[in-house]
Enzyme design. Structure first.
Site, short mmCIF file in Angstrom:
data_model
loop_
_atom_site.label_atom_id
_atom_site.label_comp_id
_atom_site.label_asym_id
_atom_site.label_seq_id
_atom_site.Cartn_x
_atom_site.Cartn_y
_atom_site.Cartn_z
N THR A 90 4.17 0.43 -2.79
CA THR A 90 3.96 0.09 -4.20
C THR A 90 5.16 0.54 -5.04
O THR A 90 5.47 -0.08 -6.05
CB THR A 90 2.68 0.73 -4.77
OG1 THR A 90 2.77 2.15 -4.68
CG2 THR A 90 1.44 0.23 -4.01
N ILE A 112 0.84 -1.19 0.00
CA ILE A 112 0.00 0.00 0.00
C ILE A 112 0.88 1.25 0.00
O ILE A 112 1.98 1.24 0.54
CB ILE A 112 -0.97 -0.01 1.21
CG1 ILE A 112 -1.93 1.19 1.17
CG2 ILE A 112 -0.23 -0.11 2.53
CD1 ILE A 112 -3.08 1.10 2.18
N CYS A 113 0.38 2.29 -0.65
CA CYS A 113 1.01 3.61 -0.66
C CYS A 113 2.45 3.52 -1.17
O CYS A 113 2.70 2.98 -2.24
CB CYS A 113 0.90 4.23 0.73
SG CYS A 113 1.22 6.01 0.80
N ALA A 114 3.40 4.02 -0.42
CA ALA A 114 4.79 4.06 -0.88
C ALA A 114 5.39 2.67 -1.08
O ALA A 114 6.35 2.53 -1.85
CB ALA A 114 5.65 4.86 0.09
#
Length: 192
Positions: free
Chosen positions: A105, A101-103
């Protein structure tokens, strides 16, 4: 035998991004949550929680992991997370689920794991700016969370959708129960 779900923790991890999924998984008698850091030492989340992981990366029994969960945090953007490549690539190559999730990725983008999969992140340009070698723009989905071939990706504002995708991939509940859970936490709607 209980399946092991490994959650990677590091200094500055985004604690709220796993806050919806861990209590639900922890209630299940089918899964064990294994929290690990690179060294096994305590870490401090972005919210200031000091957490003592269950184990370290070297002591982690990688062959026993059912699902690898990678929460976001600025450490992914700065590249200060090191040592996770072998575990992450092995998980991917074995077709075992990975959830980022988020960073986090951007980390999968750096490893070239998103180039052939439908995926999401905070924005395709964000992904490209952090992971210049990322070449999966044609598969980018403007969605809160996406699952493709055992890889779950989610936008940083989507911890509830992230949890829902994880629940689906591990079969935590049936589809109807997952939808009820989602409606409760997303929209405040409970149905019997």
């Amino acid at each position: 035998m209980r399946q092991k779900i490994a959650v990677f923790l590091f200094d500055g991890f985004s604690d709220w991004e796993i806050a919806y999924l861990t209590p639900e998984i922890n209630k299940s008698e089918r899964f064990d949550l294994v929290y690990f850091s690179e060294s096994g030492d305590a870490v401090t989340s972005m919210g200031g929680l000091v957490i003592q992981p269950t184990t370290s990366l070297p002591a982690l029994a990688a062959e026993e992991i059912t699902l690898l969960i990678l929460p976001g945090g600025t450490a992914w953007e700065s590249g200060t997370v090191t040592g996770m490549d072998d575990l992450t690539k092995s998980q991917y190559e074995q077709g075992k689920p990975i959830a980022a999730i988020c960073a986090a990725t951007t980390y999968l983008g750096r490893l070239d794991l998103l180039n052939e999969l439908k995926h999401t992140s905070n924005d395709p340009q964000y992904l490209k700016s952090i992971a210049p070698q990322y070449a999966g723009e044609q598969h980018y989905q403007h969605s809160l969370a996406v699952t493709d071939r055992n890889v779950i990706t989610a936008n940083g504002i989507a911890p509830i959708e992230f949890a829902r995708e994880i629940f689906k991939i591990i079969g935590l509940y049936d589809d109807e129960q997952i939808e009820k859970w989602y409606q409760l936490f997303k929209n405040g709607v409970w149905s019997e």
